[in-house]
Design an enzyme around this catalytic site. Structure first.
Site, PDB file in Angstrom:
ATOM      1  N   TRP A 160       0.814  -1.170   0.105  1.00 22.62           N
ATOM      2  CA  TRP A 160      -0.013   0.214  -0.113  1.00 22.62           C
ATOM      3  C   TRP A 160       0.983   1.324  -0.176  1.00 22.62           C
ATOM      4  CZ3 TRP A 160      -4.218  -2.707  -1.164  1.00 22.62           C
ATOM      5  CH2 TRP A 160      -4.164  -3.870  -0.505  1.00 22.62           C
ATOM      6  N   GLU A 180      -2.600   5.775   7.576  1.00 24.24           N
ATOM      7  CA  GLU A 180      -1.678   7.170   8.217  1.00 24.24           C
ATOM      8  C   GLU A 180      -3.146   6.384   9.920  1.00 24.24           C
ATOM      9  OE1 GLU A 180       0.620   9.280   7.369  1.00 24.24           O
ATOM     10  OE2 GLU A 180       0.144   8.888   5.479  1.00 24.24           O
TER      11      GLU A 180
END
Lengths: 260, 388
Positions: free
Chosen positions: B166, B367
């Site tokens: 990713w 995140e």
């Protein structure tokens, strides 16, 4: 080469523009303003010339307090210093008076090898100030440049007309007005935005330029706007229902409007 | 005379003139260069990353809040506001900038050697080199400390093996910041992507962040000199501090996507007639618009507060978590609510609503997922670590 670029702070065409009801002048108080987009081309051309050689770019404007924004934008783009002429008596000045103030300001700056302007303001759109300014400064004027090169003491421009493109030269110092075809103005970089605050900006009044207030302003204007009428809203267009003859009727309409 | 949602909150008064001018410049550049194309890029699952990075670099947007090495050195608040404008266009465009500036450049700027900074930062600031950041692995997302990628000493060299998943910008990057397990704990490495043994496989068939390059990085015995290691990052705190930088941008960015949805929706409701009057003239519509505006404005006020903290006394990780949790959660809720007002039109590519909503699905969990941020906040409140 030292260049002075004359710029104008104009009402933002994106917002609602109007006129001051008391004297029919452009309302500059109640609208957002900005550096005239057509003047960005002059600023960009000046920056390119100086970046390719040497010298500095001074940006000059006349206008109320908020006109400092137009100077700031040009400084953010990369101009070296600014001059802002501001005086309540200037309000309502016409093109001859504007050119007088610009000429005296350029003299006080110490003259320039090249004076650059946009092709017109986006509010008044008269395109006459560059010619008047050149006359007052006794400079050759080469207007509507879509290309500009400087070689030694000579400036060469291309002016595109309907029938032909002309190549015109003039000796420096000279005044050149540029069109929106001449370049693509840069956006201010973030470093430019931060550096602009530290650049010098002079503020001059009419007295600083030795101009008597009777020579400028609405009272000294050669012309007067007698009346202002808002343009009526656009009429709704014609709807042509297609009953098999839609194409023909569309062609008729286009022919009647001289589109085809 | 109508007001923009953020005019109601008079937020401009909280922003200094430089930051406002930068914000307006970013908005103008994007309106000119990116907005006209973004729906098509999203549809085609493409982004002209190299060209776009150069344009944004010329502006000074990449690593803009870092000092020196060709970076503009703006305030953190100005950076946040730029992220808001970027994500108002598309989360993928903001992601490109976040990864470049806050992850890759920040890692080098904060933890790199002088040579590493000189070599990479000016080129990355100018947009001539693109960076990516390899921390997450296929089996290690919220628990990066479990990573399998390793770096082993071989003489003076390091040899890296493993894979990262990713990774935004992965397939277009010139340099990857790769975090790997070593005998002395987790360390970071500056890996030129043309190193033998390094490959990036683009991940396609995404339903979210389609205008963004996502890749798997494979490190098959990548040999690097000793000088490739980031000397000043030891342990997980290094990469986690980079993530905190990037999350700060998301706090502002996600609200940009929400703002765009709300602006489009208000315009739509004023134009669209239902029965015999505009959709905007119905009480249920106005209740939805008012609630969304309130959440957007509260979110922006929190974001600006965090920006002010970061620019003055510093901002703590758990405070960034408050913002990341709030902005992403409220932004996706706003996007979905806007969709209800546009009804069928809301699902088309003609309007940005569904594109933003789909993007925000990623922003909600990357995140640090919302749940992880709840746990960060929970730990700050109770002193109890409940991650595992």
């Amino acid at each position: 080469m030292n260049i002075v670029v004359c710029v104008k702070y104009v009402p933002d065409a994106q917002s609602e523009r109007g006129f001051d009801a008391s004297d029919n002048t452009t309302d500059r108080e109640n609208v957002d303003g900005l550096l005239s987009e057509l003047d960005e081309y002059a600023v960009e051309e000046a920056l390119k010339l100086v970046e390719a050689g040497e010298g500095e770019v001074t940006v000059l404007t006349i206008g109320p307090e908020q006109a400092a924004d137009a100077v700031k934008k040009a400084l953010q783009m990369g101009a070296d210093k600014g001059v802002h002429v501001s005086d309540a008596a200037i309000s309502g000045s016409d093109a001859p008076a504007t050119s007088l103030v610009l000429a005296e300001a350029i003299r006080k700056i110490g003259g320039a090898d090249l004076v650059l302007t946009g092709m017109a303001s986006t509010d008044g759109s008269m395109s006459v100030v560059p010619a008047m300014l050149a006359e007052r400064l006794g400079l050759p004027q080469v207007t509507f440049a879509s290309e500009l090169t400087v070689d030694g003491d000579t400036v060469t421009i291309r002016r595109d007309g309907d029938a032909a493109s002309e190549t015109i030269t003039a000796s420096l110092p000279a005044l050149v007005s540029v069109t929106d075809q001449i370049n693509e103005p840069r956006y201010p970089s973030f470093k430019g935005i931060m550096a602009a605050k530290k650049k010098p900006v002079e503020r001059w009044s009419l007295a600083d330029l030795g101009i008597d207030s009777s020579q400028v302003g609405l009272g000294a204007a050669w012309t007067k706007v007698e009346d202002v009428t808002k343009r009526p809203p656009r009429q709704q267009g014609t709807i042509v229902p297609d009953e098999g003859d839609g194409g023909a009727r569309l062609a008729e309409f286009l022919a009647s409007q001289k589109f085809i | 005379m109508t007001q923009h949602p953020l005019e109601l909150f008079a937020v401009d008064g909280l922003i200094d003139s430089d930051a406002k001018d930068m914000r307006d410049t970013v908005r103008a550049v994007l309106a000119d260069r990116v907005r006209p194309h973004i729906a098509q890029w999203y549809e085609d699952a493409t982004i002209p990353a190299r060209e776009l990075t150069r344009e944004l670099g010329a502006l000074g947007l990449l690593g803009m809040h870092l000092e020196g090495y060709g970076c503009a050195g703006t305030s953190a608040t100005a950076y946040g506001l730029a992220c808001m404008e970027l994500e108002a266009v598309d989360s993928g465009v903001r992601s490109l900038v976040s990864v470049q500036g806050s992850l890759a450049m920040f890692a080098i700027w904060r933890y790199g050697s002088e040579e590493q900074k000189q070599e990479w930062l000016p080129r990355m600031a100018a947009g001539e080199a693109i960076g990516c950041f390899g921390l997450t692995e296929a089996d290690f997302g919220s628990n990066p400390g479990g990573m399998r990628t390793s770096a082993k000493r071989d003489g003076d060299d390091w040899v890296l093996s493993g894979s990262k998943m990713w990774i935004t910008n992965g397939a277009v990057a010139d340099v990857a910041i790769v975090w790997a397990r070593t005998d002395e704990g987790i360390r970071g490495f500056v890996v030129p992507t043309d190193s033998p043994g390094f490959t990036a496989n683009e991940i396609t068939r995404k339903m979210s962040l389609r205008a963004s390059v996502t890749a798997e990085l494979v490190l098959d015995g990548v040999r690097l000199p000793a000088s490739a290691m980031l000397p000043d990052a030891r342990g997980l705190s290094g990469p986690l501090s980079c993530l905190s930088e990037a999350r700060f941008g998301i706090v502002f960015g996600a609200l940009g996507a929400a703002r765009d949805c709300l602006e489009v929706t208000i315009d739509y409701c004023r134009e669209r007639e239902i029965f015999d009057k505009p959709l905007a003239a119905y009480q249920l519509t106005q209740a939805k618009l008012a609630d969304m505006t309130l959440e957007l404005g509260k979110g922006v006020l929190l974001a600006l507060h965090l920006g002010h903290l970061k620019d003055t006394v510093g901002v703590r990780n758990e405070q960034i978590s408050l913002g990341k949790l709030n902005s992403t959660r409220e932004a996706i809720a706003i996007a979905r609510e806007c969709r209800t007002l546009l009804a069928a039109n809301g699902i088309t590519g003609e309007y940005p609503i569904m594109r933003h909503a789909n993007n925000l699905e990623s922003v909600l969990t990357y995140e640090g997922t919302s749940e992880v941020h709840q746990l960060v906040i929970g730990q700050a409140l109770t002193g109890e670590s409940a991650f595992r």
